[in-house]
Design a protein around this motif. Structure first.
Motif, short mmCIF file in Angstrom:
data_model
loop_
_atom_site.label_atom_id
_atom_site.label_comp_id
_atom_site.label_asym_id
_atom_site.label_seq_id
_atom_site.Cartn_x
_atom_site.Cartn_y
_atom_site.Cartn_z
N ASP A 133 11.01 -4.37 -5.23
CA ASP A 133 10.91 -5.62 -5.99
C ASP A 133 9.46 -6.06 -6.13
N ILE A 134 8.70 -5.85 -5.08
CA ILE A 134 7.29 -6.25 -5.10
C ILE A 134 6.46 -5.10 -4.52
N VAL A 135 5.39 -4.76 -5.20
CA VAL A 135 4.45 -3.77 -4.65
C VAL A 135 3.08 -4.43 -4.60
N ILE A 136 2.39 -4.27 -3.48
CA ILE A 136 1.04 -4.82 -3.36
C ILE A 136 0.06 -3.70 -3.05
N ALA A 137 -0.93 -3.55 -3.91
CA ALA A 137 -2.04 -2.63 -3.63
C ALA A 137 -3.15 -3.52 -3.07
N THR A 138 -3.32 -3.50 -1.75
CA THR A 138 -4.19 -4.52 -1.12
C THR A 138 -5.62 -4.45 -1.62
N HIS A 139 -6.13 -3.23 -1.83
CA HIS A 139 -7.47 -3.01 -2.38
C HIS A 139 -7.53 -1.55 -2.80
N PRO A 140 -8.49 -1.20 -3.67
CA PRO A 140 -8.38 0.12 -4.32
C PRO A 140 -8.95 1.32 -3.56
N HIS A 141 -9.12 1.24 -2.25
CA HIS A 141 -9.57 2.43 -1.52
C HIS A 141 -8.46 3.48 -1.46
N HIS A 142 -8.90 4.77 -1.42
CA HIS A 142 -7.94 5.88 -1.52
C HIS A 142 -6.90 5.90 -0.41
N HIS A 178 9.38 -15.62 8.71
CA HIS A 178 10.85 -15.53 8.76
C HIS A 178 11.31 -16.53 9.82
N ALA A 179 11.79 -17.69 9.39
CA ALA A 179 12.14 -18.78 10.29
C ALA A 179 10.96 -19.05 11.23
N LYS A 180 11.14 -18.82 12.55
CA LYS A 180 10.06 -19.15 13.49
C LYS A 180 9.04 -18.04 13.66
N LYS A 181 9.25 -16.89 13.08
CA LYS A 181 8.37 -15.74 13.34
C LYS A 181 7.44 -15.47 12.17
N LYS A 182 6.19 -15.12 12.53
CA LYS A 182 5.19 -14.89 11.48
C LYS A 182 4.48 -13.55 11.69
N PHE A 183 4.28 -12.87 10.58
CA PHE A 183 3.59 -11.58 10.59
C PHE A 183 2.35 -11.71 9.71
N LEU A 184 1.20 -11.33 10.24
CA LEU A 184 -0.04 -11.40 9.47
C LEU A 184 -0.54 -9.98 9.22
N LEU A 185 -0.57 -9.61 7.95
CA LEU A 185 -0.93 -8.24 7.59
C LEU A 185 -2.32 -8.25 6.97
N MET A 186 -3.28 -7.66 7.68
CA MET A 186 -4.70 -7.83 7.35
C MET A 186 -5.26 -6.80 6.38
N ALA A 187 -4.47 -5.79 6.01
CA ALA A 187 -5.02 -4.69 5.19
C ALA A 187 -6.33 -4.20 5.82
N ASP A 237 0.81 -1.22 0.00
CA ASP A 237 0.00 0.00 0.00
C ASP A 237 0.85 1.28 0.00
N GLY A 238 0.18 2.37 -0.39
CA GLY A 238 0.93 3.61 -0.58
C GLY A 238 0.23 4.83 -0.03
N GLY A 239 -0.36 4.70 1.17
CA GLY A 239 -0.92 5.86 1.86
C GLY A 239 -2.10 6.50 1.14
N ASP A 240 -2.52 7.64 1.65
CA ASP A 240 -3.64 8.39 1.07
C ASP A 240 -3.11 9.45 0.10
N GLU A 241 -4.01 10.29 -0.40
CA GLU A 241 -3.62 11.11 -1.54
C GLU A 241 -2.48 12.10 -1.30
N ASN A 242 -2.29 12.59 -0.08
CA ASN A 242 -1.21 13.57 0.12
C ASN A 242 0.03 13.02 0.83
N ASP A 243 0.22 11.71 0.75
CA ASP A 243 1.30 11.10 1.51
C ASP A 243 2.56 10.80 0.69
#
Ligand SMILES: [Zn+2]
Length: 285
Positions: free
Chosen positions: A83-92, A177-186, A60-66
């Protein structure tokens, strides 16, 4: 017999040297840090992932003035390409400045859910994608890739092709990352959480709370299965929606989770060595 012992000794010394050498190489990759920056972009989302092998991913890339804030931050931490960009969903508040950000850095691939959206932000984003001929892949459950040897990325959602709420089209990302996990919910809500639970494997150490802490998600059922000890909330100071909601805060506190909020702390930086996750904050907004 003596000869046999000599060759055996030679063989085992070579083996030992080889094991030490390869062991060292593996060790360096496994335990070099993975860094995840939750940028402070007010009432919006922007997450930067720096893998141990130097690969980078922007979610994601913030809101319109970020745009200025994000580009300055990325340059400050040494980013020269994404290397990778993810737009999680198209809200502003997720793609509002993504057009300017991807204009500022070379991008290898961009993932987004299959959801054409007739807004200025969406069209602006596609203008830059087309200008720069960035390959676009569909963000959906089952997409997997690695960032070097030690970091595995998997999209847990969206699985379906129709949802009532736009937020439930969110790309939900698990980073291991090895034993650690991060869950990013958007901005995932209850419907998407249910769908994710039906496929299992959601246990994580750190959860980026869905939809800025709104009571549309982060259900107790979901938290119980994820079992994370740490929550990160990307949310704006004095935002008009009064996020994070009292209900979600109650659930997190009730589970005795450590909570990091961008509205209170600025950027939140998580560093994993594969065994442990450390947090620090940066007042740069
Ligand atoms: Zn949002």
């Amino acid at each position: 017999m003596k000869q046999y012992n000599k060759s055996a000794a030679l063989f085992f010394s070579f083996l030992l040297v080889f094991m030490l050498f390869s062991g060292k190489t593996v060790h360096a990759d496994w335990f070099d840090p993975l860094t995840i920056h939750f940028l402070d972009v007010g009432q919006a989302d922007c997450i930067l992932v720096q893998a141990p092998n130097g690969q980078t991913m922007l979610i994601d890339g913030g809101d319109e003035n970020d745009a200025d804030k994000i580009i300055t931050y990325l340059k400050k931490v040494g980013i020269t390409q994404l290397d990778i960009v993810i737009a999680t969903h198209p809200h502003h508040d997720h793609i509002g400045s993504l057009d300017d950000v991807i204009r500022a850095f070379p991008v290898s691939v961009l993932y987004m859910p299959n959801l054409p959206y007739d807004t200025k932000y969406y069209h602006d984003l596609f203008r830059v994608i087309n200008e720069k001929q960035i390959p676009v892949d569909r963000a959906k459950a089952g997409v997997r890739f690695r960032m070097g040897f030690s970091v595995k990325v998997e999209m847990l959602a969206p699985k379906g092709s129709y949802y009532k709420h736009i937020n439930d089209y969110s790309a939900v990302i698990m980073i291991k990352h090895a034993k650690k996990k991060f869950l990013l919910m958007a901005d995932a809500g209850a419907e998407e959480e249910k769908e994710i639970l039906s496929r299992g494997g959601v246990k994580a150490d750190v959860i980026k709370i869905g939809h800025h802490g709104a009571n549309t998600g982060t259900t107790l059922d979901f938290l119980k299965k994820v079992k994370a000890k740490t929550a990160v909330i990307s949310v704006g100071r004095n935002n008009p929606y009064q996020f994070p909601s009292r209900e979600v805060m109650y659930r997190l506190n009730n589970r005795k989770m450590t909570i990091y909020r961008t509205d209170q702390l600025g950027a939140i930086i998580a560093t994993s060595n594969g065994k442990k996750v450390m947090f620090k904050t940066s007042p740069i907004h």
